[in-house]
Design an enzyme around this catalytic site. Structure first.
Site, short mmCIF file in Angstrom:
data_model
loop_
_atom_site.label_atom_id
_atom_site.label_comp_id
_atom_site.label_asym_id
_atom_site.label_seq_id
_atom_site.Cartn_x
_atom_site.Cartn_y
_atom_site.Cartn_z
CG HIS A 144 -18.40 29.70 3.32
ND1 HIS A 144 -18.05 29.92 4.64
CD2 HIS A 144 -17.77 30.65 2.59
CE1 HIS A 144 -17.23 30.95 4.70
NE2 HIS A 144 -17.04 31.41 3.48
CG ASP A 159 -12.14 37.92 5.01
OD1 ASP A 159 -11.43 37.10 5.64
OD2 ASP A 159 -11.70 38.60 4.07
CB SER A 160 -14.31 33.39 3.93
OG SER A 160 -15.66 33.71 3.79
#
Length: 191
Positions: A62, A105-106
């Site tokens: 990120h 995923d995140s």
């Protein structure tokens, strides 16, 4: 039961995306417009791909300039999962693939992504033809837990560096503050 219908919806969306590949005859891509060339390349890849590929997610990063520390601490940046694809090189040496990958995923929830990918390939070293670089795009469909697994189309850039059959490939998902702006990379091995 609702999750079952959402996953069926994703499968139907993927099938719709590739319907051109399943239904069309392959014609020369040079004699048509952009959309026709795209669908013909998808069809050619679907019908005439000599290679099989294994995808292994490597990193999710990120962008620190677009996220606050609270979000960074919460997010998963070590995806794990796997994928499978078929691929080919065209007469110009460019790479085409159809693939499906699933990864954490995140939010550490499963995210599938399936689509078509294309990369212009360069082999800049005369002495080392096994080293290759690529840049292109992927067009596909994804679904995420935080979007209730509703299928979402995506068009993303691709870049890669590889040696023989092993390629490090990556994309960047654009976004806004605390949303998107993610570098995602994986290893791809061609059989």
């Amino acid at each position: 039961m609702r999750l079952f219908y959402q996953r069926i919806s994703l499968l139907i969306s993927l099938c719709g995306f590739f319907s051109a590949a399943w239904a069309s005859d392959v014609q020369p891509a040079s004699s048509t417009g952009l959309w026709q060339r795209f669908t013909q390349n998808v069809a050619e890849t679907w019908h005439h791909s000599p290679h099989q590929d294994l995808y292994v997610p490597a990193i999710t990063w990120h962008n620190r300039f677009t996220y606050d520390d609270e979000h960074i601490r919460r997010y998963n940046e070590r995806p794990w999962g796997a994928g499978y694809g078929i691929s080919r090189y065209d007469e110009k040496g460019n790479w085409h693939a159809i693939y499906l990958i699933a990864f954490k995923d995140s939010f550490n929830k499963w995210e599938p992504f399936g689509g078509y990918a294309w990369e212009k390939q360069w082999r800049p070293f005369d002495r080392y033809q096994d080293i290759h670089f690529g840049a292109g795009f992927t067009a596909g469909v994804t679904a995420r837990d935080n979007w209730k697994y509703i299928p979402v189309p995506a068009l993303l850039p691709l870049a890669s560096v590889g040696y023989k059959q092993l390629t490090f490939q990556a994309t960047y998902i654009p976004g806004t503050y605390n949303n998107g702006n993610v570098f995602f990379a994986w290893l791809r091995y061609r059989f």
